[in-house]
Design a protein around this motif. Structure first.
Motif, PDB file in Angstrom:
ATOM      1  N   SER A  58       7.933  57.863 -18.610  1.00 47.56           N
ATOM      2  CA  SER A  58       8.325  58.794 -17.546  1.00 47.56           C
ATOM      3  C   SER A  58       9.466  58.242 -16.718  1.00 47.56           C
ATOM      4  O   SER A  58       9.668  57.029 -16.631  1.00 47.56           O
ATOM      5  CB  SER A  58       7.137  59.133 -16.633  1.00 47.56           C
ATOM      6  OG  SER A  58       6.555  57.954 -16.109  1.00 47.56           O
ATOM      7  N   ILE A  59      10.226  59.196 -16.139  1.00 44.02           N
ATOM      8  CA  ILE A  59      11.330  58.884 -15.226  1.00 44.02           C
ATOM      9  C   ILE A  59      10.976  59.547 -13.896  1.00 44.02           C
ATOM     10  O   ILE A  59      10.599  60.729 -13.877  1.00 44.02           O
ATOM     11  CB  ILE A  59      12.656  59.513 -15.730  1.00 44.02           C
ATOM     12  CG1 ILE A  59      12.913  59.180 -17.199  1.00 44.02           C
ATOM     13  CG2 ILE A  59      13.819  59.167 -14.815  1.00 44.02           C
ATOM     14  CD1 ILE A  59      13.669  57.944 -17.473  1.00 44.02           C
ATOM     15  N   TRP A  60      11.116  58.815 -12.821  1.00 43.90           N
ATOM     16  CA  TRP A  60      10.767  59.338 -11.491  1.00 43.90           C
ATOM     17  C   TRP A  60      12.033  59.352 -10.651  1.00 43.90           C
ATOM     18  O   TRP A  60      12.621  58.303 -10.384  1.00 43.90           O
ATOM     19  CB  TRP A  60       9.674  58.479 -10.853  1.00 43.90           C
ATOM     20  CG  TRP A  60       8.420  58.463 -11.710  1.00 43.90           C
ATOM     21  CD1 TRP A  60       8.237  57.786 -12.876  1.00 43.90           C
ATOM     22  CD2 TRP A  60       7.211  59.193 -11.481  1.00 43.90           C
ATOM     23  NE1 TRP A  60       6.978  58.040 -13.388  1.00 43.90           N
ATOM     24  CE2 TRP A  60       6.317  58.893 -12.546  1.00 43.90           C
ATOM     25  CE3 TRP A  60       6.767  60.056 -10.467  1.00 43.90           C
ATOM     26  CZ2 TRP A  60       5.040  59.439 -12.638  1.00 43.90           C
ATOM     27  CZ3 TRP A  60       5.480  60.592 -10.554  1.00 43.90           C
ATOM     28  CH2 TRP A  60       4.636  60.278 -11.633  1.00 43.90           C
ATOM     29  N   THR A  61      12.463  60.547 -10.232  1.00 44.12           N
ATOM     30  CA  THR A  61      13.771  60.678  -9.601  1.00 44.12           C
ATOM     31  C   THR A  61      13.830  61.899  -8.685  1.00 44.12           C
ATOM     32  O   THR A  61      13.095  62.873  -8.900  1.00 44.12           O
ATOM     33  CB  THR A  61      14.865  60.804 -10.693  1.00 44.12           C
ATOM     34  OG1 THR A  61      16.118  61.087 -10.080  1.00 44.12           O
ATOM     35  CG2 THR A  61      14.562  61.894 -11.699  1.00 44.12           C
ATOM     36  N   GLY A  75      -0.522  52.711 -26.917  1.00 43.47           N
ATOM     37  CA  GLY A  75       0.755  52.895 -26.230  1.00 43.47           C
ATOM     38  C   GLY A  75       0.956  51.823 -25.177  1.00 43.47           C
ATOM     39  O   GLY A  75       0.025  51.092 -24.825  1.00 43.47           O
ATOM     40  N   ASN A  76       2.192  51.723 -24.708  1.00 38.81           N
ATOM     41  CA  ASN A  76       2.507  50.818 -23.591  1.00 38.81           C
ATOM     42  C   ASN A  76       3.550  51.520 -22.731  1.00 38.81           C
ATOM     43  O   ASN A  76       4.703  51.098 -22.650  1.00 38.81           O
ATOM     44  CB  ASN A  76       3.004  49.473 -24.127  1.00 38.81           C
ATOM     45  CG  ASN A  76       3.127  48.444 -23.021  1.00 38.81           C
ATOM     46  OD1 ASN A  76       2.662  48.658 -21.902  1.00 38.81           O
ATOM     47  ND2 ASN A  76       3.768  47.324 -23.323  1.00 38.81           N
ATOM     48  N   ASP A  77       3.103  52.627 -22.121  1.00 39.31           N
ATOM     49  CA  ASP A  77       4.037  53.563 -21.492  1.00 39.31           C
ATOM     50  C   ASP A  77       4.772  52.968 -20.295  1.00 39.31           C
ATOM     51  O   ASP A  77       4.141  52.519 -19.325  1.00 39.31           O
ATOM     52  CB  ASP A  77       3.286  54.795 -20.995  1.00 39.31           C
ATOM     53  CG  ASP A  77       2.777  55.671 -22.122  1.00 39.31           C
ATOM     54  OD1 ASP A  77       2.728  55.202 -23.273  1.00 39.31           O
ATOM     55  OD2 ASP A  77       2.441  56.829 -21.830  1.00 39.31           O
ATOM     56  N   PRO A  78       6.108  53.023 -20.313  1.00 38.93           N
ATOM     57  CA  PRO A  78       6.872  52.630 -19.132  1.00 38.93           C
ATOM     58  C   PRO A  78       7.034  53.815 -18.177  1.00 38.93           C
ATOM     59  O   PRO A  78       7.215  54.957 -18.606  1.00 38.93           O
ATOM     60  CB  PRO A  78       8.235  52.239 -19.723  1.00 38.93           C
ATOM     61  CG  PRO A  78       8.363  53.088 -20.958  1.00 38.93           C
ATOM     62  CD  PRO A  78       6.965  53.321 -21.476  1.00 38.93           C
ATOM     63  N   ALA A  79       6.974  53.530 -16.877  1.00 35.68           N
ATOM     64  CA  ALA A  79       7.402  54.495 -15.850  1.00 35.68           C
ATOM     65  C   ALA A  79       8.621  53.884 -15.187  1.00 35.68           C
ATOM     66  O   ALA A  79       8.566  52.736 -14.726  1.00 35.68           O
ATOM     67  CB  ALA A  79       6.295  54.718 -14.829  1.00 35.68           C
ATOM     68  N   ILE A  80       9.727  54.638 -15.173  1.00 37.04           N
ATOM     69  CA  ILE A  80      10.974  54.122 -14.595  1.00 37.04           C
ATOM     70  C   ILE A  80      11.273  54.895 -13.312  1.00 37.04           C
ATOM     71  O   ILE A  80      11.454  56.114 -13.339  1.00 37.04           O
ATOM     72  CB  ILE A  80      12.141  54.283 -15.591  1.00 37.04           C
ATOM     73  CG1 ILE A  80      11.825  53.528 -16.886  1.00 37.04           C
ATOM     74  CG2 ILE A  80      13.454  53.811 -14.965  1.00 37.04           C
ATOM     75  CD1 ILE A  80      12.849  53.738 -17.990  1.00 37.04           C
ATOM     76  N   VAL A  81      11.308  54.173 -12.215  1.00 38.85           N
ATOM     77  CA  VAL A  81      11.647  54.787 -10.925  1.00 38.85           C
ATOM     78  C   VAL A  81      13.163  54.644 -10.746  1.00 38.85           C
ATOM     79  O   VAL A  81      13.713  53.556 -10.942  1.00 38.85           O
ATOM     80  CB  VAL A  81      10.901  54.059  -9.782  1.00 38.85           C
ATOM     81  CG1 VAL A  81      11.270  54.662  -8.430  1.00 38.85           C
ATOM     82  CG2 VAL A  81       9.387  54.108 -10.017  1.00 38.85           C
ATOM     83  N   LEU A  82      13.837  55.735 -10.376  1.00 42.17           N
ATOM     84  CA  LEU A  82      15.278  55.652 -10.109  1.00 42.17           C
ATOM     85  C   LEU A  82      15.525  55.439  -8.611  1.00 42.17           C
ATOM     86  O   LEU A  82      14.646  55.693  -7.778  1.00 42.17           O
ATOM     87  CB  LEU A  82      15.977  56.915 -10.608  1.00 42.17           C
ATOM     88  CG  LEU A  82      15.843  57.191 -12.117  1.00 42.17           C
ATOM     89  CD1 LEU A  82      16.719  58.382 -12.524  1.00 42.17           C
ATOM     90  CD2 LEU A  82      16.200  55.962 -12.952  1.00 42.17           C
TER      91      LEU A  82
END
Ligand code: NAD
Length: 474
Positions: free
Chosen positions: A402-405, A243-250
């Motif tokens: 993942s999305i961080w919000t 995998g190459n998991d992205p974490a996206i911070v809002l």
């Protein structure tokens, strides 16, 4: 170190040859593991075939045996954890947890209710869907989480009525071999066979004609070979790959909170987790604050021999992996990246690499585009949300994300746009046994866990009774 033997048909079997296992905290060999010969592999598969005849027939006996196996593993967690730390590198508490998790998976599948699937029951017909076991299953595991990922396979396979030949990685065979030994008087002979060997063993096992299903966790490159072997024999196959998991911070997130969550999710097991965060995208207005908080986390991390108290991060498991991570970081630096924390290989002995935060990185650098599988996290700025979703999805992998919000509804809406097997909101690597887990694109085929994971170890059998002779569909 104790002796290590294979479990074949309930017996402890020494290798005709052995190979050395290295402790990654010292870089030195510390034990010998059996190198399974072709005839020993044949015996293991034959034992699984023989045991299958009766194991498949009695579901309540299977459930009871699995519960006994869970108790035994839990009782041995501390002892076996010490062996796992020495071969894998992870801190002792995390090593012991692998056995507790394995017990948890056994109990989950032993007690899972599987209601009858009746599609039609009226004056015209009775139609039911049965889930039949497949036969002897090959379970092949990687070196990062050898025992728990083994039981993600063994538990559903056994519950469904299959028997298993379990083959750990040659980097980490020892704890799995001991599991075979401690369960040998809990499970009927031949139900769970454990063999170890150098890499040709995996190919021999997957090609074995009596194996009816391959459940594989490992790299995408090896997964392709497994898929080809499975195709030859029309074997069922589940592939849990890289995998190459992205974490996206809002832009509504709190930098300190998300940095703590993302750091832990990127660095756990020294970054050697298929669903670790492997690239982080941060809106430009929060970029400086999030990077500063990640750097603080990295500087405070305690790296060392997993047997020592207080150590949070052990070494990388093996020299090729250390070289890969170090090479990806130095290539990125050569192309303009900045090491904001960590960086160089720590002084030996052992395969230690400090938790590393990289800035001034671009999407085309290999540390961003490929799977680093180690403690080096690239952090990338972005300007608008559609752009970052597109960048997250521009990968041949699709495992976790993942999305961080601070806005749960916004998180849900964006999560649904990600191409991945799982998208978490405000967390990463949350893996309960009841929730299906798998990858899309090059990250795999099929899923593990939950009822879906159980079904992967079965074939559908329809029983269709026509109640009125001459009646036709529907
Ligand atoms: P690997 O592919 O090198 O080895 C995995 C297993 O396959 C080992 O037991 C190995 O001995 C065996 N093997 C090697 N050649 C084989 C062949 N031709 N046929 C059958 N088996 C063969 O992987 P690794 O380096 O041990 O593990 C790291 C990789 O595993 C990473 O890419 C990581 O992302 C992935 N992984 C995926 C998951 C997931 O659930 N998706 C979980 C953990 C690790």
């Amino acid at each position: 170190m104790p002796n290590f033997s294979m479990t074949i048909g309930g017996e402890q079997v020494a290798g005709e040859a052995t190979f050395a296992v290295i402790n990654p905290a010292t870089g030195q060999p510390f034990a010998e593991a059996p190198d399974c010969s072709t005839s020993q592999l044949d015996s293991a598969v034959a034992a699984a075939e023989k045991a299958y005849v009766s194991w498949r027939t009695d579901e309540s006996a299977r459930r009871e045996a699995m519960l006994r196996a869970a108790d035994r593993l839990e009782a041995e967690a501390e002892n076996l954890g010490r062996i796992l730390t020495q071969e894998q590198g992870k801190p002792l508490s995390q090593a012991a947890l692998e056995f507790t998790v394995s017990a948890y998976w056994l109990r989950y599948y032993a007690t899972l209710e599987t209601p009858a699937e009746v599609l039609q029951d009226d004056d015209k017909a009775y139609v039911e869907v049965l889930r039949q076991p497949l036969g002897p299953v090959a379970a092949i595991t990687p070196w990062n989480v050898p025992v728990a990922l083994g039981f993600w396979k063994v538990a559903p396979a056994l519950r469904a009525g299959n028997t298993v030949v379990l083959k750990p990685s040659p980097f980490t065979p020892l704890a799995t071999l001991k599991v075979g030994e401690v369960l040998a008087d809990v499970l009927p002979p031949g139900v769970l066979n454990v063999v170890s060997g150098l890499d040709p063993l995996g190919a021999k096992l997957t090609a074995h004609p009596a194996i009816r299903k391959i459940s594989f966790t490992g790299s995408t490159a090896t997964g392709r070979k497994v898929a080809i072997a499975a195709a030859e024999g029309l074997k069922r196959v589940t592939l849990e790959l890289g995998g190459n998991d992205p974490a996206i911070v809002l832009d509504d997130a709190d930098p300190q909170t998300v940095a703590a969550g993302i750091f832990a999710s990127a660095m756990v097991n020294t970054g050697q987790i298929c669903v670790a965060v492997k690239r982080t995208y941060v809106p430009r207005n929060l970029y400086g604050d999030v990077v500063a908080a990640l750097v603080d986390q990295a500087n405070a991390a305690k790296v060392g021999n997993g047997l020592e108290a207080g150590v949070e991060y052990g070494p990388l498991n093996n020299k090729p992996q250390l070289d890969r991570v170090a090479g990806l970081v130095s290539d990125a630096v050569g192309a303009g990246a900045t090491v904001a924390a960590g960086g160089p290989t720590l002084a030996g002995p052992g395969y230690f690499y400090a938790p590393t935060i990289l800035t001034d990185v671009t999407d085309d650098m290999a540390i961003v585009a490929e799977e680093q599988f180690g403690p080096a996290l690239p952090v990338l700025p972005y300007d608008d949300v559609p752009e970052v979703i597109a960048r997250a999805n521009a990968s041949h992998f699709g495992l976790g994300s993942s999305i961080w919000t601070g806005d749960p509804q916004r998180g849900l809406e964006l999560a649904r746009q990600i191409e991945a097997g799982t998208t978490w909101i405000n967390s990463h690597i949350v893996l309960p046994p009841s929730v299906p887990f798998g990858g899309v694109k090059s990250s795999g085929i099929g899923v593990e866990n939950g009822i879906w994971g159980l079904h992967e170890f079965t074939d559908v059998h329809v029983v269709h009774q026509i109640r009125a002779i001459g009646s036709s569909w529907p």
